[in-house]
Structures are given as structure tokens and as C-alpha cells.
Design a protein around this motif. Structure first.
Motif, mmCIF file in Angstrom:
data_model
loop_
_atom_site.group_PDB
_atom_site.id
_atom_site.type_symbol
_atom_site.label_atom_id
_atom_site.label_comp_id
_atom_site.label_asym_id
_atom_site.label_seq_id
_atom_site.Cartn_x
_atom_site.Cartn_y
_atom_site.Cartn_z
ATOM 1 N N VAL A 25 0.831 -1.194 0.000
ATOM 2 C CA VAL A 25 0.000 0.000 0.000
ATOM 3 C C VAL A 25 0.867 1.247 0.000
ATOM 4 C CG1 VAL A 25 -1.691 1.312 1.332
ATOM 5 C CG2 VAL A 25 -1.921 -1.161 1.121
ATOM 6 N N SER A 26 1.957 1.237 0.743
ATOM 7 C CA SER A 26 2.788 2.431 0.872
ATOM 8 C C SER A 26 3.626 2.696 -0.369
ATOM 9 C CB SER A 26 3.685 2.318 2.101
ATOM 10 O OG SER A 26 4.627 1.289 1.928
ATOM 11 N N ARG A 27 3.744 1.757 -1.289
ATOM 12 C CA ARG A 27 4.548 1.970 -2.497
ATOM 13 C C ARG A 27 3.864 2.888 -3.501
ATOM 14 N NH1 ARG A 27 6.331 -4.192 -3.473
ATOM 15 N NH2 ARG A 27 7.741 -4.344 -1.730
ATOM 16 N N THR A 28 2.567 2.928 -3.521
ATOM 17 C CA THR A 28 1.852 3.724 -4.498
ATOM 18 C C THR A 28 2.245 5.199 -4.450
ATOM 19 O OG1 THR A 28 0.044 2.162 -4.472
ATOM 20 C CG2 THR A 28 -0.422 4.324 -5.399
ATOM 21 N N PRO A 29 2.218 5.865 -3.285
ATOM 22 C CA PRO A 29 2.629 7.265 -3.269
ATOM 23 C C PRO A 29 4.094 7.458 -3.666
ATOM 24 C CG PRO A 29 1.406 6.730 -1.288
ATOM 25 C CD PRO A 29 1.662 5.447 -2.017
ATOM 26 N N VAL A 30 4.943 6.516 -3.315
ATOM 27 C CA VAL A 30 6.360 6.616 -3.680
ATOM 28 C C VAL A 30 6.503 6.569 -5.191
ATOM 29 C CG1 VAL A 30 8.595 5.469 -3.528
ATOM 30 C CG2 VAL A 30 7.175 5.685 -1.493
ATOM 31 N N THR A 31 5.773 5.663 -5.842
ATOM 32 C CA THR A 31 5.833 5.556 -7.295
ATOM 33 C C THR A 31 5.328 6.833 -7.942
ATOM 34 O OG1 THR A 31 5.517 3.172 -7.164
ATOM 35 C CG2 THR A 31 5.085 4.200 -9.274
ATOM 36 N N ALA A 32 4.221 7.362 -7.451
ATOM 37 C CA ALA A 32 3.685 8.613 -7.989
ATOM 38 C C ALA A 32 4.683 9.745 -7.789
ATOM 39 C CB ALA A 32 2.354 8.939 -7.327
ATOM 40 N N ARG A 33 5.297 9.773 -6.622
ATOM 41 C CA ARG A 33 6.288 10.808 -6.336
ATOM 42 C C ARG A 33 7.503 10.645 -7.243
ATOM 43 N NH1 ARG A 33 8.436 10.167 -0.920
ATOM 44 N NH2 ARG A 33 6.361 9.366 -0.584
ATOM 45 N N SER A 34 7.930 9.412 -7.472
ATOM 46 C CA SER A 34 9.070 9.158 -8.349
ATOM 47 C C SER A 34 8.783 9.614 -9.770
ATOM 48 C CB SER A 34 9.424 7.674 -8.345
ATOM 49 O OG SER A 34 9.850 7.272 -7.075
ATOM 50 N N ASN A 35 7.579 9.316 -10.262
ATOM 51 C CA ASN A 35 7.204 9.753 -11.602
ATOM 52 C C ASN A 35 7.168 11.264 -11.686
ATOM 53 O OD1 ASN A 35 6.998 7.164 -12.560
ATOM 54 N ND2 ASN A 35 4.800 7.028 -12.271
ATOM 55 N N SER A 36 6.637 11.901 -10.651
ATOM 56 C CA SER A 36 6.582 13.356 -10.624
ATOM 57 C C SER A 36 7.991 13.943 -10.627
ATOM 58 C CB SER A 36 5.822 13.812 -9.387
ATOM 59 O OG SER A 36 5.830 15.209 -9.286
ATOM 60 N N MET A 37 8.876 13.345 -9.858
ATOM 61 C CA MET A 37 10.259 13.820 -9.810
ATOM 62 C C MET A 37 10.945 13.614 -11.152
ATOM 63 S SD MET A 37 11.354 12.619 -5.979
ATOM 64 C CE MET A 37 13.074 13.027 -6.231
ATOM 65 N N LEU A 38 10.664 12.485 -11.802
ATOM 66 C CA LEU A 38 11.244 12.212 -13.115
ATOM 67 C C LEU A 38 10.786 13.261 -14.119
ATOM 68 C CD1 LEU A 38 12.777 10.474 -15.179
ATOM 69 C CD2 LEU A 38 10.697 9.111 -15.418
ATOM 70 N N MET A 39 9.485 13.531 -14.139
ATOM 71 C CA MET A 39 8.947 14.518 -15.075
ATOM 72 C C MET A 39 9.524 15.905 -14.789
ATOM 73 S SD MET A 39 7.174 12.808 -17.069
ATOM 74 C CE MET A 39 5.617 13.124 -17.814
ATOM 75 N N GLU A 40 9.650 16.247 -13.536
ATOM 76 C CA GLU A 40 10.219 17.548 -13.166
ATOM 77 C C GLU A 40 11.684 17.629 -13.616
ATOM 78 O OE1 GLU A 40 9.935 21.341 -12.018
ATOM 79 O OE2 GLU A 40 8.277 19.923 -11.983
ATOM 80 N N GLY A 41 12.415 16.540 -13.453
ATOM 81 C CA GLY A 41 13.814 16.509 -13.886
ATOM 82 C C GLY A 41 13.952 16.647 -15.395
ATOM 83 N N ILE A 42 13.092 15.969 -16.133
ATOM 84 C CA ILE A 42 13.112 16.070 -17.593
ATOM 85 C C ILE A 42 12.795 17.503 -18.017
ATOM 86 C CG2 ILE A 42 11.960 15.355 -19.723
ATOM 87 C CD1 ILE A 42 11.583 12.581 -18.398
ATOM 88 N N LYS A 43 11.790 18.083 -17.393
ATOM 89 C CA LYS A 43 11.407 19.465 -17.705
ATOM 90 C C LYS A 43 12.582 20.415 -17.461
ATOM 91 C CE LYS A 43 8.623 22.333 -15.203
ATOM 92 N NZ LYS A 43 7.399 22.700 -14.487
ATOM 93 N N GLU A 44 13.249 20.248 -16.340
ATOM 94 C CA GLU A 44 14.386 21.104 -16.011
ATOM 95 C C GLU A 44 15.527 20.918 -17.010
ATOM 96 O OE1 GLU A 44 16.747 23.906 -14.402
ATOM 97 O OE2 GLU A 44 14.662 23.547 -13.853
ATOM 98 N N GLU A 45 15.802 19.680 -17.375
ATOM 99 C CA GLU A 45 16.873 19.415 -18.338
ATOM 100 C C GLU A 45 16.553 19.998 -19.711
ATOM 101 O OE1 GLU A 45 20.008 18.133 -18.126
ATOM 102 O OE2 GLU A 45 19.632 18.289 -15.981
ATOM 103 N N LEU A 46 15.298 19.868 -20.151
ATOM 104 C CA LEU A 46 14.899 20.458 -21.433
ATOM 105 C C LEU A 46 15.065 21.975 -21.407
ATOM 106 C CD1 LEU A 46 11.754 18.321 -22.258
ATOM 107 C CD2 LEU A 46 13.835 18.477 -23.646
#
Length: 77
Positions: free
Chosen positions: A17-38
Motif C-alpha cells: 500500500v505504501s509503495r503507491t505514493p512513492v511511485t507517484a512521487r518518483s514519476n513526478s520527480m522524473l517529469m520535473e527533472g526532464i522538464k528542467e533538463e529540457l
């Protein structure tokens, strides 16, 4: 005895149950990182700090990573 079994099951299920927010947070961090790099890549290109060949190579890699992340996100929905 039943109470012990219920407790053991709760311990096993809790991490799932606790992995779901971590996965969502990881995806959000990934997208934010890609945005910053672009953004940084575009700044460097505009300022002439990167060659056209290097820009195209980096942009293609970031675009591919973004595409994969979006596909993964769409599969979850």
C-alpha cells in the motif's frame, strides 16, 4: 491464533500500500527533472554554449525518456 494471522497479513500488505505514493512521487520527480533538463538545454542552445550536434543528441535522448515516462504513466491509468 486468528489475531496473530491477521497481524502478519497486515505487515505483509502494508508495504504494498505504501509503495503507491512513492511511485507517484518518483514519476513526478522524473517529469520535473526532464522538464528542467529540457529548459537548461534550450538555454544553453540560445546562449551558444552547446553545438547543434550535441543539442540534437541531448534533445533526442530527453524526448525519448519523456515518451517512455508518458507511456508508462498512461498504462497505469
Amino acid at each position: 491464533m486468528q489475531e496473530e494471522d491477521d497481524f502478519a497479513l497486515a505487515e505483509v500488505a502494508a508495504p504494498l500500500v505504501s509503495r503507491t505514493p512513492v511511485t507517484a512521487r518518483s514519476n513526478s520527480m522524473l517529469m520535473e527533472g526532464i522538464k528542467e533538463e529540457l529548459f537548461q538545454l534550450e538555454v544553453e542552445r540560445k546562449q551558444g554554449q552547446i553545438s547543434q550536434a550535441d543539442y540534437e543528441k541531448a534533445k533526442a535522448a530527453l524526448d525519448q525518456t519523456l515518451e517512455r515516462a508518458l507511456k508508462r504513466e498512461a498504462q497505469k491509468a
